[in-house]
Write a protein that holds these residues in place. Structure first.
Motif, PDB file in Angstrom:
ATOM      1  N   VAL A  18      10.509 -34.724  36.531  1.00  0.00           N
ATOM      2  CA  VAL A  18      10.485 -35.312  37.855  1.00  0.00           C
ATOM      3  C   VAL A  18      12.283 -35.001  37.634  1.00  0.00           C
ATOM      4  CG1 VAL A  18      11.994 -37.396  38.645  1.00  0.00           C
ATOM      5  CG2 VAL A  18       9.487 -37.850  36.849  1.00  0.00           C
ATOM      6  N   GLU A  19      13.305 -34.778  37.020  1.00  0.00           N
ATOM      7  CA  GLU A  19      14.028 -33.794  37.538  1.00  0.00           C
ATOM      8  C   GLU A  19      14.628 -32.806  38.408  1.00  0.00           C
ATOM      9  OE1 GLU A  19      17.139 -35.870  36.911  1.00  0.00           O
ATOM     10  OE2 GLU A  19      15.942 -36.969  36.493  1.00  0.00           O
ATOM     11  N   ILE A  20      13.255 -32.384  37.783  1.00  0.00           N
ATOM     12  CA  ILE A  20      13.498 -31.072  38.384  1.00  0.00           C
ATOM     13  C   ILE A  20      12.503 -30.732  39.715  1.00  0.00           C
ATOM     14  CG2 ILE A  20      12.144 -27.831  38.309  1.00  0.00           C
ATOM     15  CD1 ILE A  20      12.020 -28.904  35.273  1.00  0.00           C
ATOM     16  N   ALA A  21      11.807 -31.441  40.010  1.00  0.00           N
ATOM     17  CA  ALA A  21      11.180 -31.636  40.804  1.00  0.00           C
ATOM     18  C   ALA A  21      12.409 -32.454  42.097  1.00  0.00           C
ATOM     19  CB  ALA A  21       9.818 -32.623  41.146  1.00  0.00           C
ATOM     20  N   LEU A  22      13.334 -33.075  41.737  1.00  0.00           N
ATOM     21  CA  LEU A  22      14.005 -33.233  43.089  1.00  0.00           C
ATOM     22  C   LEU A  22      15.328 -31.873  42.666  1.00  0.00           C
ATOM     23  CD1 LEU A  22      14.360 -37.138  41.444  1.00  0.00           C
ATOM     24  CD2 LEU A  22      13.839 -36.298  43.748  1.00  0.00           C
ATOM     25  N   PHE A  41       6.533 -25.872  37.275  1.00  0.00           N
ATOM     26  CA  PHE A  41       7.467 -26.819  37.407  1.00  0.00           C
ATOM     27  C   PHE A  41       8.019 -26.923  38.918  1.00  0.00           C
ATOM     28  CE2 PHE A  41       6.422 -25.869  33.187  1.00  0.00           C
ATOM     29  CZ  PHE A  41       6.211 -26.992  32.851  1.00  0.00           C
ATOM     30  N   VAL A  42       8.973 -26.503  39.497  1.00  0.00           N
ATOM     31  CA  VAL A  42       9.333 -26.221  40.387  1.00  0.00           C
ATOM     32  C   VAL A  42       8.763 -26.565  41.508  1.00  0.00           C
ATOM     33  CG1 VAL A  42      11.177 -25.329  41.684  1.00  0.00           C
ATOM     34  CG2 VAL A  42      11.682 -24.898  39.405  1.00  0.00           C
ATOM     35  N   ASN A  43       7.823 -26.482  41.777  1.00  0.00           N
ATOM     36  CA  ASN A  43       6.680 -26.297  42.438  1.00  0.00           C
ATOM     37  C   ASN A  43       6.575 -27.946  43.324  1.00  0.00           C
ATOM     38  OD1 ASN A  43       7.417 -23.784  43.587  1.00  0.00           O
ATOM     39  ND2 ASN A  43       5.519 -22.998  42.456  1.00  0.00           N
ATOM     40  N   ARG A  44       6.129 -29.001  42.155  1.00  0.00           N
ATOM     41  CA  ARG A  44       5.676 -29.804  42.336  1.00  0.00           C
ATOM     42  C   ARG A  44       6.251 -30.498  40.959  1.00  0.00           C
ATOM     43  NH1 ARG A  44      -0.464 -28.495  41.046  1.00  0.00           N
ATOM     44  NH2 ARG A  44      -0.643 -26.625  39.387  1.00  0.00           N
ATOM     45  N   LEU A  45       5.892 -32.140  41.960  1.00  0.00           N
ATOM     46  CA  LEU A  45       6.449 -33.196  40.411  1.00  0.00           C
ATOM     47  C   LEU A  45       4.746 -33.153  39.416  1.00  0.00           C
ATOM     48  CD1 LEU A  45       7.092 -35.928  40.208  1.00  0.00           C
ATOM     49  CD2 LEU A  45       6.125 -37.187  41.160  1.00  0.00           C
ATOM     50  N   MET A  46       4.869 -33.113  38.414  1.00  0.00           N
ATOM     51  CA  MET A  46       4.204 -33.497  36.840  1.00  0.00           C
ATOM     52  C   MET A  46       4.389 -34.796  36.093  1.00  0.00           C
ATOM     53  SD  MET A  46       3.962 -29.600  36.390  1.00  0.00           S
ATOM     54  CE  MET A  46       3.376 -28.031  37.941  1.00  0.00           C
ATOM     55  N   ALA A  47       3.090 -35.240  35.859  1.00  0.00           N
ATOM     56  CA  ALA A  47       3.457 -36.124  35.081  1.00  0.00           C
ATOM     57  C   ALA A  47       2.538 -36.246  34.096  1.00  0.00           C
ATOM     58  CB  ALA A  47       3.627 -37.781  34.873  1.00  0.00           C
ATOM     59  N   GLN A  48       2.315 -36.923  32.793  1.00  0.00           N
ATOM     60  CA  GLN A  48       0.961 -37.302  32.239  1.00  0.00           C
ATOM     61  C   GLN A  48       1.475 -37.585  30.806  1.00  0.00           C
ATOM     62  OE1 GLN A  48      -2.016 -33.408  30.616  1.00  0.00           O
ATOM     63  NE2 GLN A  48      -0.981 -34.039  28.735  1.00  0.00           N
ATOM     64  N   ARG A  49       0.204 -38.731  30.400  1.00  0.00           N
ATOM     65  CA  ARG A  49       0.056 -39.741  29.216  1.00  0.00           C
ATOM     66  C   ARG A  49      -1.704 -39.299  28.605  1.00  0.00           C
ATOM     67  NH1 ARG A  49       4.550 -44.051  29.444  1.00  0.00           N
ATOM     68  NH2 ARG A  49       4.498 -44.495  27.051  1.00  0.00           N
ATOM     69  N   THR A  50      -1.243 -39.410  27.032  1.00  0.00           N
ATOM     70  CA  THR A  50      -2.564 -38.609  26.524  1.00  0.00           C
ATOM     71  C   THR A  50      -3.129 -39.721  25.909  1.00  0.00           C
ATOM     72  OG1 THR A  50      -1.881 -36.923  27.441  1.00  0.00           O
ATOM     73  CG2 THR A  50      -4.081 -37.617  25.678  1.00  0.00           C
ATOM     74  N   GLU A  51      -3.930 -40.429  25.535  1.00  0.00           N
ATOM     75  CA  GLU A  51      -4.326 -41.615  25.079  1.00  0.00           C
ATOM     76  C   GLU A  51      -5.424 -40.885  24.628  1.00  0.00           C
ATOM     77  OE1 GLU A  51      -4.402 -45.426  26.767  1.00  0.00           O
ATOM     78  OE2 GLU A  51      -2.037 -44.923  28.012  1.00  0.00           O
TER      79      GLU A  51
END
Length: 274
Positions: free
Chosen positions: A49-53, A207-217
């Protein structure tokens, strides 16, 4: 305590373990390493998120643990890996930084911008990687040619060639899928500082071009790429949909455990509304 390679003398171990919801391991061994790795992946999400902002990322341990531990945010490999290395070092493990080339299904030569770890135990070296944002490990695996493991329905494999390059793969319905390659050449925090500068600021960095998030279970991954939100399961029934920009803050909070302040929420909504 004397200075250490991963600055573990500055680690707030008690707060880290509280963030994971586990007790301090009694001794460094394979069982404890697996439990610690799994708890880290479950508790601390991958996110940029910080990079995306448009903000810089620090790989200084004080900054990393303030963000990932005390403020209960997530991060990407350049934050997860130094933090986990400091924890392992503090707990008495022999840990070495490594660098990987992210492939994600290709065979292209890409820069070694992924940070991962080698952990040496009595039974040999193990691959520990808590910060890979694309179909990563739940637990560490032995660095042995031909190793294949099933972790909660996710299948991973390690192979090496005559030149000493290791390939880390996962299994897709259509066959093996290359995630990244790496060598056992040691990498140091200063190497991660250089790689982090590229991955967090260069306009060609994904990472600069778009928001990313992931959670793995076990059995399910939740992934956000820009406004595309996907839930991927090992037993099919996958779902993908495009989110309206105004749903991004709630999704980050409810699905990924990433709570932003109102100013950042508004900035993110405005960015993707545009």
């Amino acid at each position: 305590m004397t200075d250490t390679q991963w600055d573990s003398e500055r680690l707030d171990l008690a707060s880290y373990l509280a963030r994971l919801g586990i007790d301090e391991p009694t001794e460094p061994n394979a069982s404890a390493l697996r439990a610690l790795h799994r708890a880290h992946v479950a508790a601390i999400p991958f996110e940029n998120v910080e990079i995306a902002l448009g903000r810089p990322i620090s790989v200084d341990l004080d900054d990393i643990q303030d963000k990932l531990v005390h403020r209960r945010r997530g991060g990407y490999c350049m934050e997860h890996t130094p933090l986990f290395a400091a924890v392992l070092e503090r707990l008495g493990y022999s840990v070495t930084g490594l660098g990987g080339r992210v492939l994600m299904g290709t065979n292209k030569i890409r820069p070694a911008t992924h940070a991962l770890l080698r952990v040496d135990l009595e039974d040999g070296p193990w691959l520990a990687d808590v910060g890979f944002g694309g179909q990563g490990l739940l637990e560490p695996i032995p660095i042995v040619d031909g190793t294949e493991v099933d972790q909660g329905g996710w299948v991973f494999r390690l192979d090496t060639d005559e030149a000493g390059t290791w390939m880390f793969r996962t299994r897709h319905p259509e066959g093996g899928f290359n995630l990244y390659s790496f060598t056992l050449e040691p990498r140091y925090l200063v190497d991660y500082v250089v790689a982090n500068h590229y991955t967090s600021t260069h306009p060609r960095s994904p990472f600069v071009n778009r928001l990313m998030a992931q959670r793995t279970e076990p059995g399910v991954r939740h992934r956000l790429m820009g406004t595309e939100f996907a839930t991927v399961r090992t037993k099919s029934n996958n779902q993908t949909r495009t989110l309206p920009a105004e749903e991004l803050p709630d999704t980050l909070r409810k699905v990924f455990g990433i709570a932003l302040d109102p100013t950042d929420e508004q900035a993110l909504v405005e960015q993707y509304s545009a």
